[in-house]
Design a protein around this motif. Structure first.
Motif, short mmCIF file in Angstrom:
data_model
loop_
_atom_site.label_atom_id
_atom_site.label_comp_id
_atom_site.label_asym_id
_atom_site.label_seq_id
_atom_site.Cartn_x
_atom_site.Cartn_y
_atom_site.Cartn_z
N UNK A 149 -8.32 4.36 -2.29
CA UNK A 149 -7.07 5.10 -2.34
C UNK A 149 -6.28 4.73 -1.08
N UNK A 150 -5.06 4.27 -1.29
CA UNK A 150 -4.20 3.85 -0.19
C UNK A 150 -2.98 4.76 -0.11
N UNK A 151 -2.43 4.86 1.07
CA UNK A 151 -1.15 5.56 1.27
C UNK A 151 -0.11 4.51 1.62
N UNK A 152 0.91 4.40 0.76
CA UNK A 152 2.04 3.51 1.00
C UNK A 152 3.22 4.39 1.35
N UNK A 153 3.93 4.10 2.43
CA UNK A 153 5.07 4.95 2.81
C UNK A 153 6.06 5.13 1.66
N UNK A 154 6.45 6.37 1.43
CA UNK A 154 7.38 6.68 0.35
C UNK A 154 8.67 5.86 0.46
N UNK A 155 9.16 5.66 1.67
CA UNK A 155 10.40 4.90 1.86
C UNK A 155 10.24 3.47 1.34
N UNK A 156 9.07 2.89 1.52
CA UNK A 156 8.84 1.52 1.04
C UNK A 156 8.75 1.48 -0.48
N UNK A 157 8.19 2.52 -1.08
CA UNK A 157 8.12 2.59 -2.54
C UNK A 157 9.52 2.78 -3.12
N UNK A 158 10.33 3.63 -2.49
CA UNK A 158 11.70 3.86 -2.98
C UNK A 158 12.53 2.59 -2.97
N UNK A 159 12.32 1.73 -1.98
CA UNK A 159 13.12 0.50 -1.93
C UNK A 159 12.35 -0.71 -2.48
N UNK A 160 11.38 -0.45 -3.35
CA UNK A 160 10.59 -1.51 -3.97
C UNK A 160 11.48 -2.48 -4.74
N UNK A 161 11.06 -3.71 -4.76
CA UNK A 161 11.71 -4.73 -5.57
C UNK A 161 11.29 -4.49 -7.02
N UNK A 162 12.26 -4.31 -7.90
CA UNK A 162 11.99 -4.11 -9.32
C UNK A 162 12.70 -5.24 -10.06
#
Length: 156
Positions: free
Chosen positions: A69-82
């Motif tokens: 289980x990893x924690x990825x900063x929410x800010x990085x997930x919000x600006x993910x490349x889609x």
């Protein structure tokens, strides 16, 4: 955001909580060509299980696995490349060259820690690929690593 992966553990050889992306670089995958380091994660533990099962050819694994289980900063997930998906992105007969090229482009650009993609085995769920070469990878933390036992009923 918590993300999940099932990974092999072999003490003295490789650790399930290795975040280098070397495993994906050795074999290549749907979203990365061989030689490109990527860390594949899922938004749920059950999707991580499904993603692992499709690579086991119906055979109960002999290797020891861990749920990481990893924690990825929410800010990085919000600006993910889609990215826009190529027409053959979900081809189950092979890993399309088009998807590996898309992943390679994302890695080379180096602008985003995260690339968000639908899961081929469960298209309503998402996988988050992490670029281990991105400077923000240092902010990704391992929250938990625990042995995972596969239920034999999954293998007939």
């Amino acid at each position: 955001m918590k993300v999940y992966r099932l990974a092999k553990e072999k003490p003295g050889h490789y650790a399930a909580d290795d975040l280098s992306g070397n495993g994906a670089a050795l074999s290549g995958g749907r979203w990365n060509p061989r030689g490109s380091r990527v860390l594949y994660t899922c938004c749920s533990a059950s999707t991580a299980l499904l993603e692992s099962l499709v690579h086991m050819a119906g055979l109960m694994p002999r290797a020891h696995y861990c749920l990481v289980v990893l924690e990825v900063p929410d800010a990085e997930v919000r600006k993910a490349y889609v990215p826009g998906l190529p027409p053959d992105w979900a081809d189950i007969a092979r890993d399309p060259a088009s998807t590996a090229a898309l992943g390679q482009h994302w890695i080379e650009q180096g602008k985003h820690l995260v690339m968000k993609l639908p899961s081929v085995v469960s298209p309503t769920d998402f996988n988050l690929l992490l670029n281990p070469l991105h400077p923000q990878m240092a902010s990704v933390k391992v929250l938990e690593k625990k042995p995972f036992r596969f239920d034999a009923r999954l293998f007939g």
